[in-house]
Write a protein that holds these residues in place. Structure first.
Motif, PDB file in Angstrom:
ATOM      1  N   SER A  79      30.877  79.472  50.943  1.00 23.97           N
ATOM      2  CA  SER A  79      30.924  79.073  52.031  1.00 23.97           C
ATOM      3  C   SER A  79      32.008  78.432  52.235  1.00 23.97           C
ATOM      4  N   SER A  80      31.839  78.652  53.648  1.00 20.19           N
ATOM      5  CA  SER A  80      34.140  78.181  53.921  1.00 20.19           C
ATOM      6  C   SER A  80      33.691  77.032  54.879  1.00 20.19           C
ATOM      7  N   THR A  81      32.759  76.678  55.279  1.00 17.72           N
ATOM      8  CA  THR A  81      31.929  76.080  56.740  1.00 17.72           C
ATOM      9  C   THR A  81      31.551  74.780  56.549  1.00 17.72           C
ATOM     10  N   ASP A  82      30.111  75.049  55.521  1.00 15.92           N
ATOM     11  CA  ASP A  82      29.396  73.868  55.110  1.00 15.92           C
ATOM     12  C   ASP A  82      29.274  73.189  53.987  1.00 15.92           C
ATOM     13  N   GLY A  83      30.640  72.899  53.553  1.00 18.33           N
ATOM     14  CA  GLY A  83      30.718  71.993  53.167  1.00 18.33           C
ATOM     15  C   GLY A  83      31.317  70.323  53.617  1.00 18.33           C
ATOM     16  N   PHE A  84      30.735  69.426  52.290  1.00 17.75           N
ATOM     17  CA  PHE A  84      31.147  67.977  53.046  1.00 17.75           C
ATOM     18  C   PHE A  84      31.348  66.962  51.671  1.00 17.75           C
ATOM     19  N   VAL A  85      31.931  66.158  52.696  1.00 20.75           N
ATOM     20  CA  VAL A  85      32.508  64.844  51.653  1.00 20.75           C
ATOM     21  C   VAL A  85      32.149  64.412  52.045  1.00 20.75           C
ATOM     22  N   GLY A  86      31.671  62.968  52.221  1.00 22.39           N
ATOM     23  CA  GLY A  86      31.644  61.769  52.919  1.00 22.39           C
ATOM     24  C   GLY A  86      31.971  60.533  51.520  1.00 22.39           C
ATOM     25  N   TYR A  87      32.770  59.249  51.713  1.00 20.18           N
ATOM     26  CA  TYR A  87      32.381  58.122  51.640  1.00 20.18           C
ATOM     27  C   TYR A  87      31.035  57.470  52.012  1.00 20.18           C
ATOM     28  N   ARG A 131      24.113  74.775  56.563  1.00 19.09           N
ATOM     29  CA  ARG A 131      23.559  73.614  56.559  1.00 19.09           C
ATOM     30  C   ARG A 131      24.836  72.211  56.919  1.00 19.09           C
ATOM     31  N   ARG A 132      24.046  71.365  57.337  1.00 19.26           N
ATOM     32  CA  ARG A 132      24.221  69.943  57.775  1.00 19.26           C
ATOM     33  C   ARG A 132      24.515  69.158  56.701  1.00 19.26           C
ATOM     34  N   VAL A 133      26.116  68.350  57.005  1.00 19.01           N
ATOM     35  CA  VAL A 133      25.101  66.851  55.640  1.00 19.01           C
ATOM     36  C   VAL A 133      26.020  65.898  56.638  1.00 19.01           C
ATOM     37  N   VAL A 134      24.975  64.782  56.127  1.00 19.85           N
ATOM     38  CA  VAL A 134      25.787  63.723  57.001  1.00 19.85           C
ATOM     39  C   VAL A 134      25.041  61.965  56.461  1.00 19.85           C
ATOM     40  N   CYS A 135      25.988  61.274  56.384  1.00 21.61           N
ATOM     41  CA  CYS A 135      25.350  60.255  54.936  1.00 21.61           C
ATOM     42  C   CYS A 135      25.870  58.903  56.003  1.00 21.61           C
ATOM     43  N   SER A 136      25.172  57.234  55.664  1.00 22.28           N
ATOM     44  CA  SER A 136      25.602  56.427  56.163  1.00 22.28           C
ATOM     45  C   SER A 136      26.477  55.394  55.671  1.00 22.28           C
ATOM     46  N   ALA A 137      27.697  55.492  56.685  1.00 18.57           N
ATOM     47  CA  ALA A 137      28.576  54.290  56.266  1.00 18.57           C
ATOM     48  C   ALA A 137      28.515  53.067  55.708  1.00 18.57           C
ATOM     49  N   ASN A 138      27.076  52.646  55.952  1.00 14.75           N
ATOM     50  CA  ASN A 138      26.979  51.537  54.958  1.00 14.75           C
ATOM     51  C   ASN A 138      25.702  51.264  54.209  1.00 14.75           C
ATOM     52  N   SER A 139      24.957  52.684  53.881  1.00 13.78           N
ATOM     53  CA  SER A 139      23.164  52.429  53.354  1.00 13.78           C
ATOM     54  C   SER A 139      23.678  53.727  52.183  1.00 13.78           C
ATOM     55  N   SER A 140      22.384  54.032  51.770  1.00 15.10           N
ATOM     56  CA  SER A 140      22.696  55.108  50.992  1.00 15.10           C
ATOM     57  C   SER A 140      21.516  55.716  51.008  1.00 15.10           C
ATOM     58  N   LEU A 141      21.623  55.716  52.330  1.00 15.99           N
ATOM     59  CA  LEU A 141      21.083  57.159  52.967  1.00 15.99           C
ATOM     60  C   LEU A 141      21.548  58.403  53.334  1.00 15.99           C
ATOM     61  N   ALA A 143      21.020  62.894  54.944  1.00 16.82           N
ATOM     62  CA  ALA A 143      20.297  63.312  55.347  1.00 16.82           C
ATOM     63  C   ALA A 143      21.114  65.100  55.900  1.00 16.82           C
ATOM     64  N   VAL A 144      20.464  66.161  55.834  1.00 15.52           N
ATOM     65  CA  VAL A 144      20.707  67.357  55.406  1.00 15.52           C
ATOM     66  C   VAL A 144      19.757  68.252  56.706  1.00 15.52           C
ATOM     67  N   ASN A 145      20.449  68.844  57.522  1.00 13.41           N
ATOM     68  CA  ASN A 145      20.174  69.052  58.997  1.00 13.41           C
ATOM     69  C   ASN A 145      20.473  70.946  58.570  1.00 13.41           C
ATOM     70  N   GLY A 146      19.371  71.570  57.898  1.00 14.45           N
ATOM     71  CA  GLY A 146      19.722  73.481  57.902  1.00 14.45           C
ATOM     72  C   GLY A 146      18.391  73.986  58.383  1.00 14.45           C
ATOM     73  N   ASN A 147      19.324  75.401  58.040  1.00 13.74           N
ATOM     74  CA  ASN A 147      18.355  76.492  58.825  1.00 13.74           C
ATOM     75  C   ASN A 147      18.512  77.794  58.157  1.00 13.74           C
ATOM     76  N   GLY A 148      17.804  78.413  57.598  1.00 13.83           N
ATOM     77  CA  GLY A 148      17.861  79.830  57.094  1.00 13.83           C
ATOM     78  C   GLY A 148      17.594  79.723  55.509  1.00 13.83           C
ATOM     79  N   GLY A 149      17.483  80.596  55.029  1.00 11.06           N
ATOM     80  CA  GLY A 149      16.813  80.580  53.572  1.00 11.06           C
ATOM     81  C   GLY A 149      15.952  79.896  53.057  1.00 11.06           C
ATOM     82  N   GLN A 150      16.357  78.952  51.369  1.00  4.24           N
ATOM     83  CA  GLN A 150      15.179  79.380  50.817  1.00  4.24           C
ATOM     84  C   GLN A 150      14.939  77.579  51.375  1.00  4.24           C
TER      85      GLN A 150
END
Length: 372
Positions: A79-87, A131-141, A143-150
């Motif tokens: 996929s060219s649009t679902d990737g996520f990288v976050g500190y 799939r949409r992925v976000v992480c927290s700047a100051n915690s170890s959480l 979250a993944v929001n998705g729709n479709g597939g498995q």
């Protein structure tokens, strides 16, 4: 507003097409997800994917690791649009979604894999839906929001990325007729904001923002913004910023950013640009003192090159506001190239000192700007 433009730092060439990028909390490094797929004679696909950490000022790659899951993908391209990288967690971890079905938790310096979070998908099939992925700047959480597939239809899952354990899950209510459009975690990890959207994308009197706690995803508050926002993000731990769906209210000549208190559900401030609409993407420093917004200028054409109602980006900038005063403290010069349809993605570092612009699904190297 300061009449000084930030200095653009050096750029370098990428090894392949990039799907996503992230600034280190101090703005010094840029992590990118670089990959590619090639179809074979038998119709199957061979894919490669790597994470690179760049020091753009020194024009060098300081660390690189290949993601092993790309080799399993045979039935389609990456996929060219679902990737996520976050500190995440004050920069202690680099979280990476591989666009296939796994979230990797990496050491941000050595890029050694410290944990994996499987999303329950078959890696040889590839992603169906989004799939949409976000992480927290100051915690170890994370979250993944998705729709479709498995992954399922309209599912939101919350994980601790140190242990890899799933904490909670939330599913869309089909009878409510609203989808999870976008999510954001508060910097301290105590709250999750959800932007809801009805299928017709029309304003309703029903709440379109939900605030939930992050132990069980129980509802804390909900409110309506009165229109159909284009996106939201936390700014500090008690407020969210949204992009107006249309120009309205006391600043009705321009689309603006709106700051909402997540406890009271009241609008607290608006952020506008003197000459153009403010649009998605938006971001905020972790302490919530600075907010960044994208400012494109469009060329409208009723009938151009055989296309009716065409709308092209003519110029693109970004601006940064002081959240407390509402003053526009920095407005970039126009930057290029203009690449559609995904467009440029400006983002603010967690400490608010640096901005970055990157171009998803492209080989254009991200560009960073030091801010006053």
């Amino acid at each position: 507003m300061h009449n000084l433009y930030a200095q653009q730092l050096a750029t370098m060439r990428l090894d392949g097409s990039m799907s996503s990028a992230a600034l280190s909390p101090d703005g010094r490094y840029v992590a990118v997800n670089v990959g590619g797929s090639r179809q074979q004679a038998d119709g199957s696909w061979n894919s490669t994917e790597s994470i690179e950490v760049l020091d753009l000022a020194a024009s060098k790659v300081v660390a690189r690791v290949d993601l092993p899951t790309a080799s399993f993908l045979k039935n389609g391209p990456l996929s060219s649009t679902d990737g996520f990288v976050g500190y995440c967690d004050k920069g202690r971890y680099l979280a990476v979604y591989d666009e296939i079905g796994t979230v990797f938790v990496l050491n941000p310096h050595s890029l050694e894999i410290e944990a994996r979070i499987g999303l329950g998908e078959q890696p040889h099939v590839g992603v169906l839906g989004y799939r949409r992925v976000v992480c927290s700047a100051n915690s170890s959480l994370i979250a993944v929001n998705g729709n479709g597939g498995q992954f399922g239809l309209g599912v939101l899952r919350l994980f601790d990325f140190i242990s890899g354990a799933q904490i909670a899950e939330l599913r869309q209510n089909p009878s409510a007729g609203a989808a999870f459009r976008q999510i954001s975690l508060s910097p301290d990890g105590s709250k999750l904001a959800i932007l809801l959207q009805n299928p017709r994308r029309t304003p309703t009197k029903s709440p379109n923002i939900e605030i939930r706690e992050t132990k069980h995803l129980a509802l804390l508050s909900q409110f309506t913004t009165g229109d159909v926002p284009d996106g939201l993000t936390f700014s500090g731990d008690l407020e969210v910023v949204i992009v107006q769906g249309q120009a309205m209210g006391r600043d009705s000549s321009r689309r603006a950013l709106q700051l909402w208190n997540v406890e009271s559900g009241k609008e607290e401030r608006r952020y506008t640009d003197a000459s153009s609409d403010v649009q998605w993407p938006i971001s905020s420093s972790a302490d919530g003192t600075r907010i960044l917004g994208y400012i494109p200028t469009f060329r409208e054409c009723r009938f151009c090159n055989g296309l009716e109602g065409r709308r092209d980006v003519k110029e693109q900038r970004f601006a940064v506001w002081n959240k407390i005063t509402g003053a526009e403290i920095y407005r970039s010069e126009p930057f290029s190239p203009i690449v559609e349809p995904l467009g440029a993605q400006p983002v603010l570092s967690q400490d608010g000192t640096t901005a970055m612009v990157y171009w998803p699904d492209n080989v254009i190297t991200p560009r960073t700007y030091t801010l006053p």
